[in-house]
Write a protein that holds these residues in place. Structure first.
Motif, PDB file in Angstrom:
ATOM      1  N   GLY A 105       0.899  -1.202   0.116  1.00  0.00           N
ATOM      2  CA  GLY A 105       0.032  -0.112  -0.008  1.00  0.00           C
ATOM      3  C   GLY A 105       0.826   1.296  -0.167  1.00  0.00           C
ATOM      4  O   GLY A 105       0.495   2.403  -0.717  1.00  0.00           O
ATOM      5  N   PHE A 106       1.896   1.433   0.639  1.00  0.00           N
ATOM      6  CA  PHE A 106       2.785   2.335   0.821  1.00  0.00           C
ATOM      7  C   PHE A 106       3.335   2.678  -0.682  1.00  0.00           C
ATOM      8  O   PHE A 106       3.723   3.721  -0.983  1.00  0.00           O
ATOM      9  N   GLU A 107       3.874   1.634  -1.130  1.00  0.00           N
ATOM     10  CA  GLU A 107       4.439   1.464  -2.332  1.00  0.00           C
ATOM     11  C   GLU A 107       3.724   2.273  -3.513  1.00  0.00           C
ATOM     12  O   GLU A 107       4.104   2.945  -4.392  1.00  0.00           O
ATOM     13  N   ARG A 108       2.270   1.578  -3.445  1.00  0.00           N
ATOM     14  CA  ARG A 108       1.322   2.298  -4.360  1.00  0.00           C
ATOM     15  C   ARG A 108       1.397   3.838  -4.131  1.00  0.00           C
ATOM     16  O   ARG A 108       0.985   4.716  -4.961  1.00  0.00           O
ATOM     17  N   TRP A 109       1.238   4.086  -2.650  1.00  0.00           N
ATOM     18  CA  TRP A 109       1.264   5.637  -2.464  1.00  0.00           C
ATOM     19  C   TRP A 109       2.313   6.250  -2.943  1.00  0.00           C
ATOM     20  O   TRP A 109       2.216   7.559  -3.411  1.00  0.00           O
ATOM     21  N   ALA A 110       3.346   5.848  -2.821  1.00  0.00           N
ATOM     22  CA  ALA A 110       4.678   6.496  -3.263  1.00  0.00           C
ATOM     23  C   ALA A 110       4.553   6.692  -4.799  1.00  0.00           C
ATOM     24  O   ALA A 110       4.906   7.817  -5.478  1.00  0.00           O
ATOM     25  N   THR A 111       4.079   5.700  -5.413  1.00  0.00           N
ATOM     26  CA  THR A 111       3.959   5.816  -6.819  1.00  0.00           C
ATOM     27  C   THR A 111       3.132   6.595  -7.343  1.00  0.00           C
ATOM     28  O   THR A 111       3.189   7.613  -8.196  1.00  0.00           O
ATOM     29  N   ALA A 112       1.990   6.859  -6.608  1.00  0.00           N
ATOM     30  CA  ALA A 112       0.999   7.921  -7.016  1.00  0.00           C
ATOM     31  C   ALA A 112       1.536   9.319  -6.800  1.00  0.00           C
ATOM     32  O   ALA A 112       1.406  10.161  -7.556  1.00  0.00           O
ATOM     33  N   ILE A 113       2.271   9.384  -5.888  1.00  0.00           N
ATOM     34  CA  ILE A 113       3.033  10.982  -5.487  1.00  0.00           C
ATOM     35  C   ILE A 113       4.097  11.086  -6.690  1.00  0.00           C
ATOM     36  O   ILE A 113       4.090  12.255  -7.361  1.00  0.00           O
ATOM     37  N   SER A 114       4.755  10.115  -6.932  1.00  0.00           N
ATOM     38  CA  SER A 114       5.563  10.153  -8.267  1.00  0.00           C
ATOM     39  C   SER A 114       5.076  10.659  -9.491  1.00  0.00           C
ATOM     40  O   SER A 114       5.761  11.457  -9.996  1.00  0.00           O
ATOM     41  N   GLU A 115       3.902  10.004  -9.892  1.00  0.00           N
ATOM     42  CA  GLU A 115       3.383  10.126 -11.060  1.00  0.00           C
ATOM     43  C   GLU A 115       2.839  11.508 -11.128  1.00  0.00           C
ATOM     44  O   GLU A 115       2.945  12.419 -12.106  1.00  0.00           O
ATOM     45  N   GLY A 116       2.535  12.086 -10.010  1.00  0.00           N
ATOM     46  CA  GLY A 116       2.071  13.372 -10.002  1.00  0.00           C
ATOM     47  C   GLY A 116       2.913  14.460 -10.003  1.00  0.00           C
ATOM     48  O   GLY A 116       2.928  15.463 -10.614  1.00  0.00           O
ATOM     49  N   LEU A 117       4.154  14.189  -9.512  1.00  0.00           N
ATOM     50  CA  LEU A 117       5.405  15.060  -9.540  1.00  0.00           C
ATOM     51  C   LEU A 117       5.859  14.991 -10.957  1.00  0.00           C
ATOM     52  O   LEU A 117       6.551  16.115 -11.272  1.00  0.00           O
ATOM     53  N   ARG A 118       5.650  14.206 -11.749  1.00  0.00           N
ATOM     54  CA  ARG A 118       6.181  13.921 -13.033  1.00  0.00           C
ATOM     55  C   ARG A 118       5.705  15.028 -13.931  1.00  0.00           C
ATOM     56  O   ARG A 118       6.239  15.773 -14.522  1.00  0.00           O
ATOM     57  N   SER A 119       4.355  15.142 -13.743  1.00  0.00           N
ATOM     58  CA  SER A 119       3.593  16.200 -14.689  1.00  0.00           C
ATOM     59  C   SER A 119       3.999  17.675 -14.304  1.00  0.00           C
ATOM     60  O   SER A 119       4.175  18.543 -15.028  1.00  0.00           O
ATOM     61  N   LEU A 120       4.286  17.727 -12.696  1.00  0.00           N
ATOM     62  CA  LEU A 120       4.657  18.960 -12.411  1.00  0.00           C
ATOM     63  C   LEU A 120       5.944  19.158 -12.785  1.00  0.00           C
ATOM     64  O   LEU A 120       6.196  20.441 -12.806  1.00  0.00           O
ATOM     65  N   HIS A 121       6.825  18.339 -12.834  1.00  0.00           N
ATOM     66  CA  HIS A 121       8.165  18.567 -13.090  1.00  0.00           C
ATOM     67  C   HIS A 121       8.351  19.197 -14.568  1.00  0.00           C
ATOM     68  O   HIS A 121       9.011  20.078 -14.969  1.00  0.00           O
ATOM     69  N   ALA A 122       7.530  18.317 -15.696  1.00  0.00           N
ATOM     70  CA  ALA A 122       7.456  18.801 -16.833  1.00  0.00           C
ATOM     71  C   ALA A 122       7.011  20.181 -17.023  1.00  0.00           C
ATOM     72  O   ALA A 122       7.296  20.835 -18.074  1.00  0.00           O
ATOM     73  N   ASP A 123       6.133  20.621 -16.036  1.00  0.00           N
ATOM     74  CA  ASP A 123       5.479  22.094 -16.216  1.00  0.00           C
ATOM     75  C   ASP A 123       6.539  22.968 -15.783  1.00  0.00           C
ATOM     76  O   ASP A 123       6.243  24.204 -15.571  1.00  0.00           O
ATOM     77  N   GLY A 124       7.675  22.610 -15.030  1.00  0.00           N
ATOM     78  CA  GLY A 124       8.763  23.597 -14.434  1.00  0.00           C
ATOM     79  C   GLY A 124       8.375  24.040 -13.188  1.00  0.00           C
ATOM     80  O   GLY A 124       8.953  24.973 -12.716  1.00  0.00           O
ATOM     81  N   LYS A 125       7.602  23.272 -12.270  1.00  0.00           N
ATOM     82  CA  LYS A 125       7.096  23.771 -11.089  1.00  0.00           C
ATOM     83  C   LYS A 125       8.016  23.054  -9.848  1.00  0.00           C
ATOM     84  O   LYS A 125       7.770  23.346  -8.836  1.00  0.00           O
ATOM     85  N   LEU A 126       8.906  22.189 -10.179  1.00  0.00           N
ATOM     86  CA  LEU A 126       9.883  21.779  -9.385  1.00  0.00           C
ATOM     87  C   LEU A 126      11.246  22.004  -9.399  1.00  0.00           C
ATOM     88  O   LEU A 126      11.733  22.236 -10.711  1.00  0.00           O
ATOM     89  N   ALA A 127      12.002  21.856  -8.706  1.00  0.00           N
ATOM     90  CA  ALA A 127      13.471  22.015  -8.690  1.00  0.00           C
ATOM     91  C   ALA A 127      14.043  21.299  -9.881  1.00  0.00           C
ATOM     92  O   ALA A 127      13.991  19.901  -9.905  1.00  0.00           O
TER      93      ALA A 127
END
Length: 201
Positions: free
Chosen positions: A133-155
């Motif tokens: 369950g924690f692994e799935r949760w981390a994956t969900a966060i990571s997936e969300g971060l990828r789109s944010l990173h592509a938009d230049g919103k992360l370091a």
């Protein structure tokens, strides 16, 4: 704890609703009272089902507990995906987290993390389900971060999988401090500090 549910016939829509009501009732009670402090009789009353209905879907407490772990993981994953996938992204995720902790007044801690604390050393099968369950949760966060990173919103240059793991670890630590201190401030500080570092561009 052995998974026997895959061997059962598919439920009718009404059966699915009754089963879901039982699982949701059990999840609420276990989060409030703990695994040991929750009996099948308690669940029966909370879910407003008969004893025969309860045992039809869950012949023993272990099977019910397995379903509760899955339910808590599914809920957390869905909430995180929805928030991180929204237009506001990180801000929406942060606000969702803070609102959730404030709504519960920091009691009970993390629905999945508290199960880990209770079961990890005594029930290897439950520990494996919680870890998944924690692994799935981390994956969900990571997936969300990828789109944010592509938009230049992360370091730039940040490892998104490592960041997702760090975020999840920060959430767990912050929730524990909030739980024992009966204050949401440690959680808010931890989340805000991490997000400030992660979003420096």
């Amino acid at each position: 704890m052995v998974n026997k549910t895959n061997d059962r016939p598919r439920l009718t829509p009404k059966g699915e609703r009754v089963r879901a009501r039982i699982v949701e009732g059990a999840a609420t009670l276990i989060h409030e009272r703990g695994v040991v402090g929750t009996t099948l009789e308690d669940v029966k009353v909370a879910a407003e089902v008969s004893g025969s209905q309860l045992y039809h879907y869950f012949p023993d407490k272990n099977e019910l507990l397995q379903a509760v772990i899955g339910h808590q993981a599914d809920t957390l994953v869905d909430l995180n995906r929805h928030a991180l996938g929204s237009e506001d992204g990180v801000e929406a995720w942060r606000n969702m987290l803070i609102a959730g902790v404030k709504h519960g007044q920091a009691k009970g801690g993390c629905p999945l993390g508290s199960l880990g604390g209770q079961l990890a050393e005594s029930d290897p099968e439950a520990r494996a389900l919680i870890a998944a369950g924690f692994e799935r949760w981390a994956t969900a966060i990571s997936e969300g971060l990828r789109s944010l990173h592509a938009d230049g919103k992360l370091a730039p240059g940040i490892d998104l999988d490592d960041l997702a793991t760090t975020m999840l670890a920060t959430l767990q630590g912050g929730l524990l401090l909030a739980q024992v201190q009966r204050s949401t401030r440690p959680f808010e500080v931890a989340v805000d500090t991490l997000l400030a570092l992660a979003t420096q561009t």
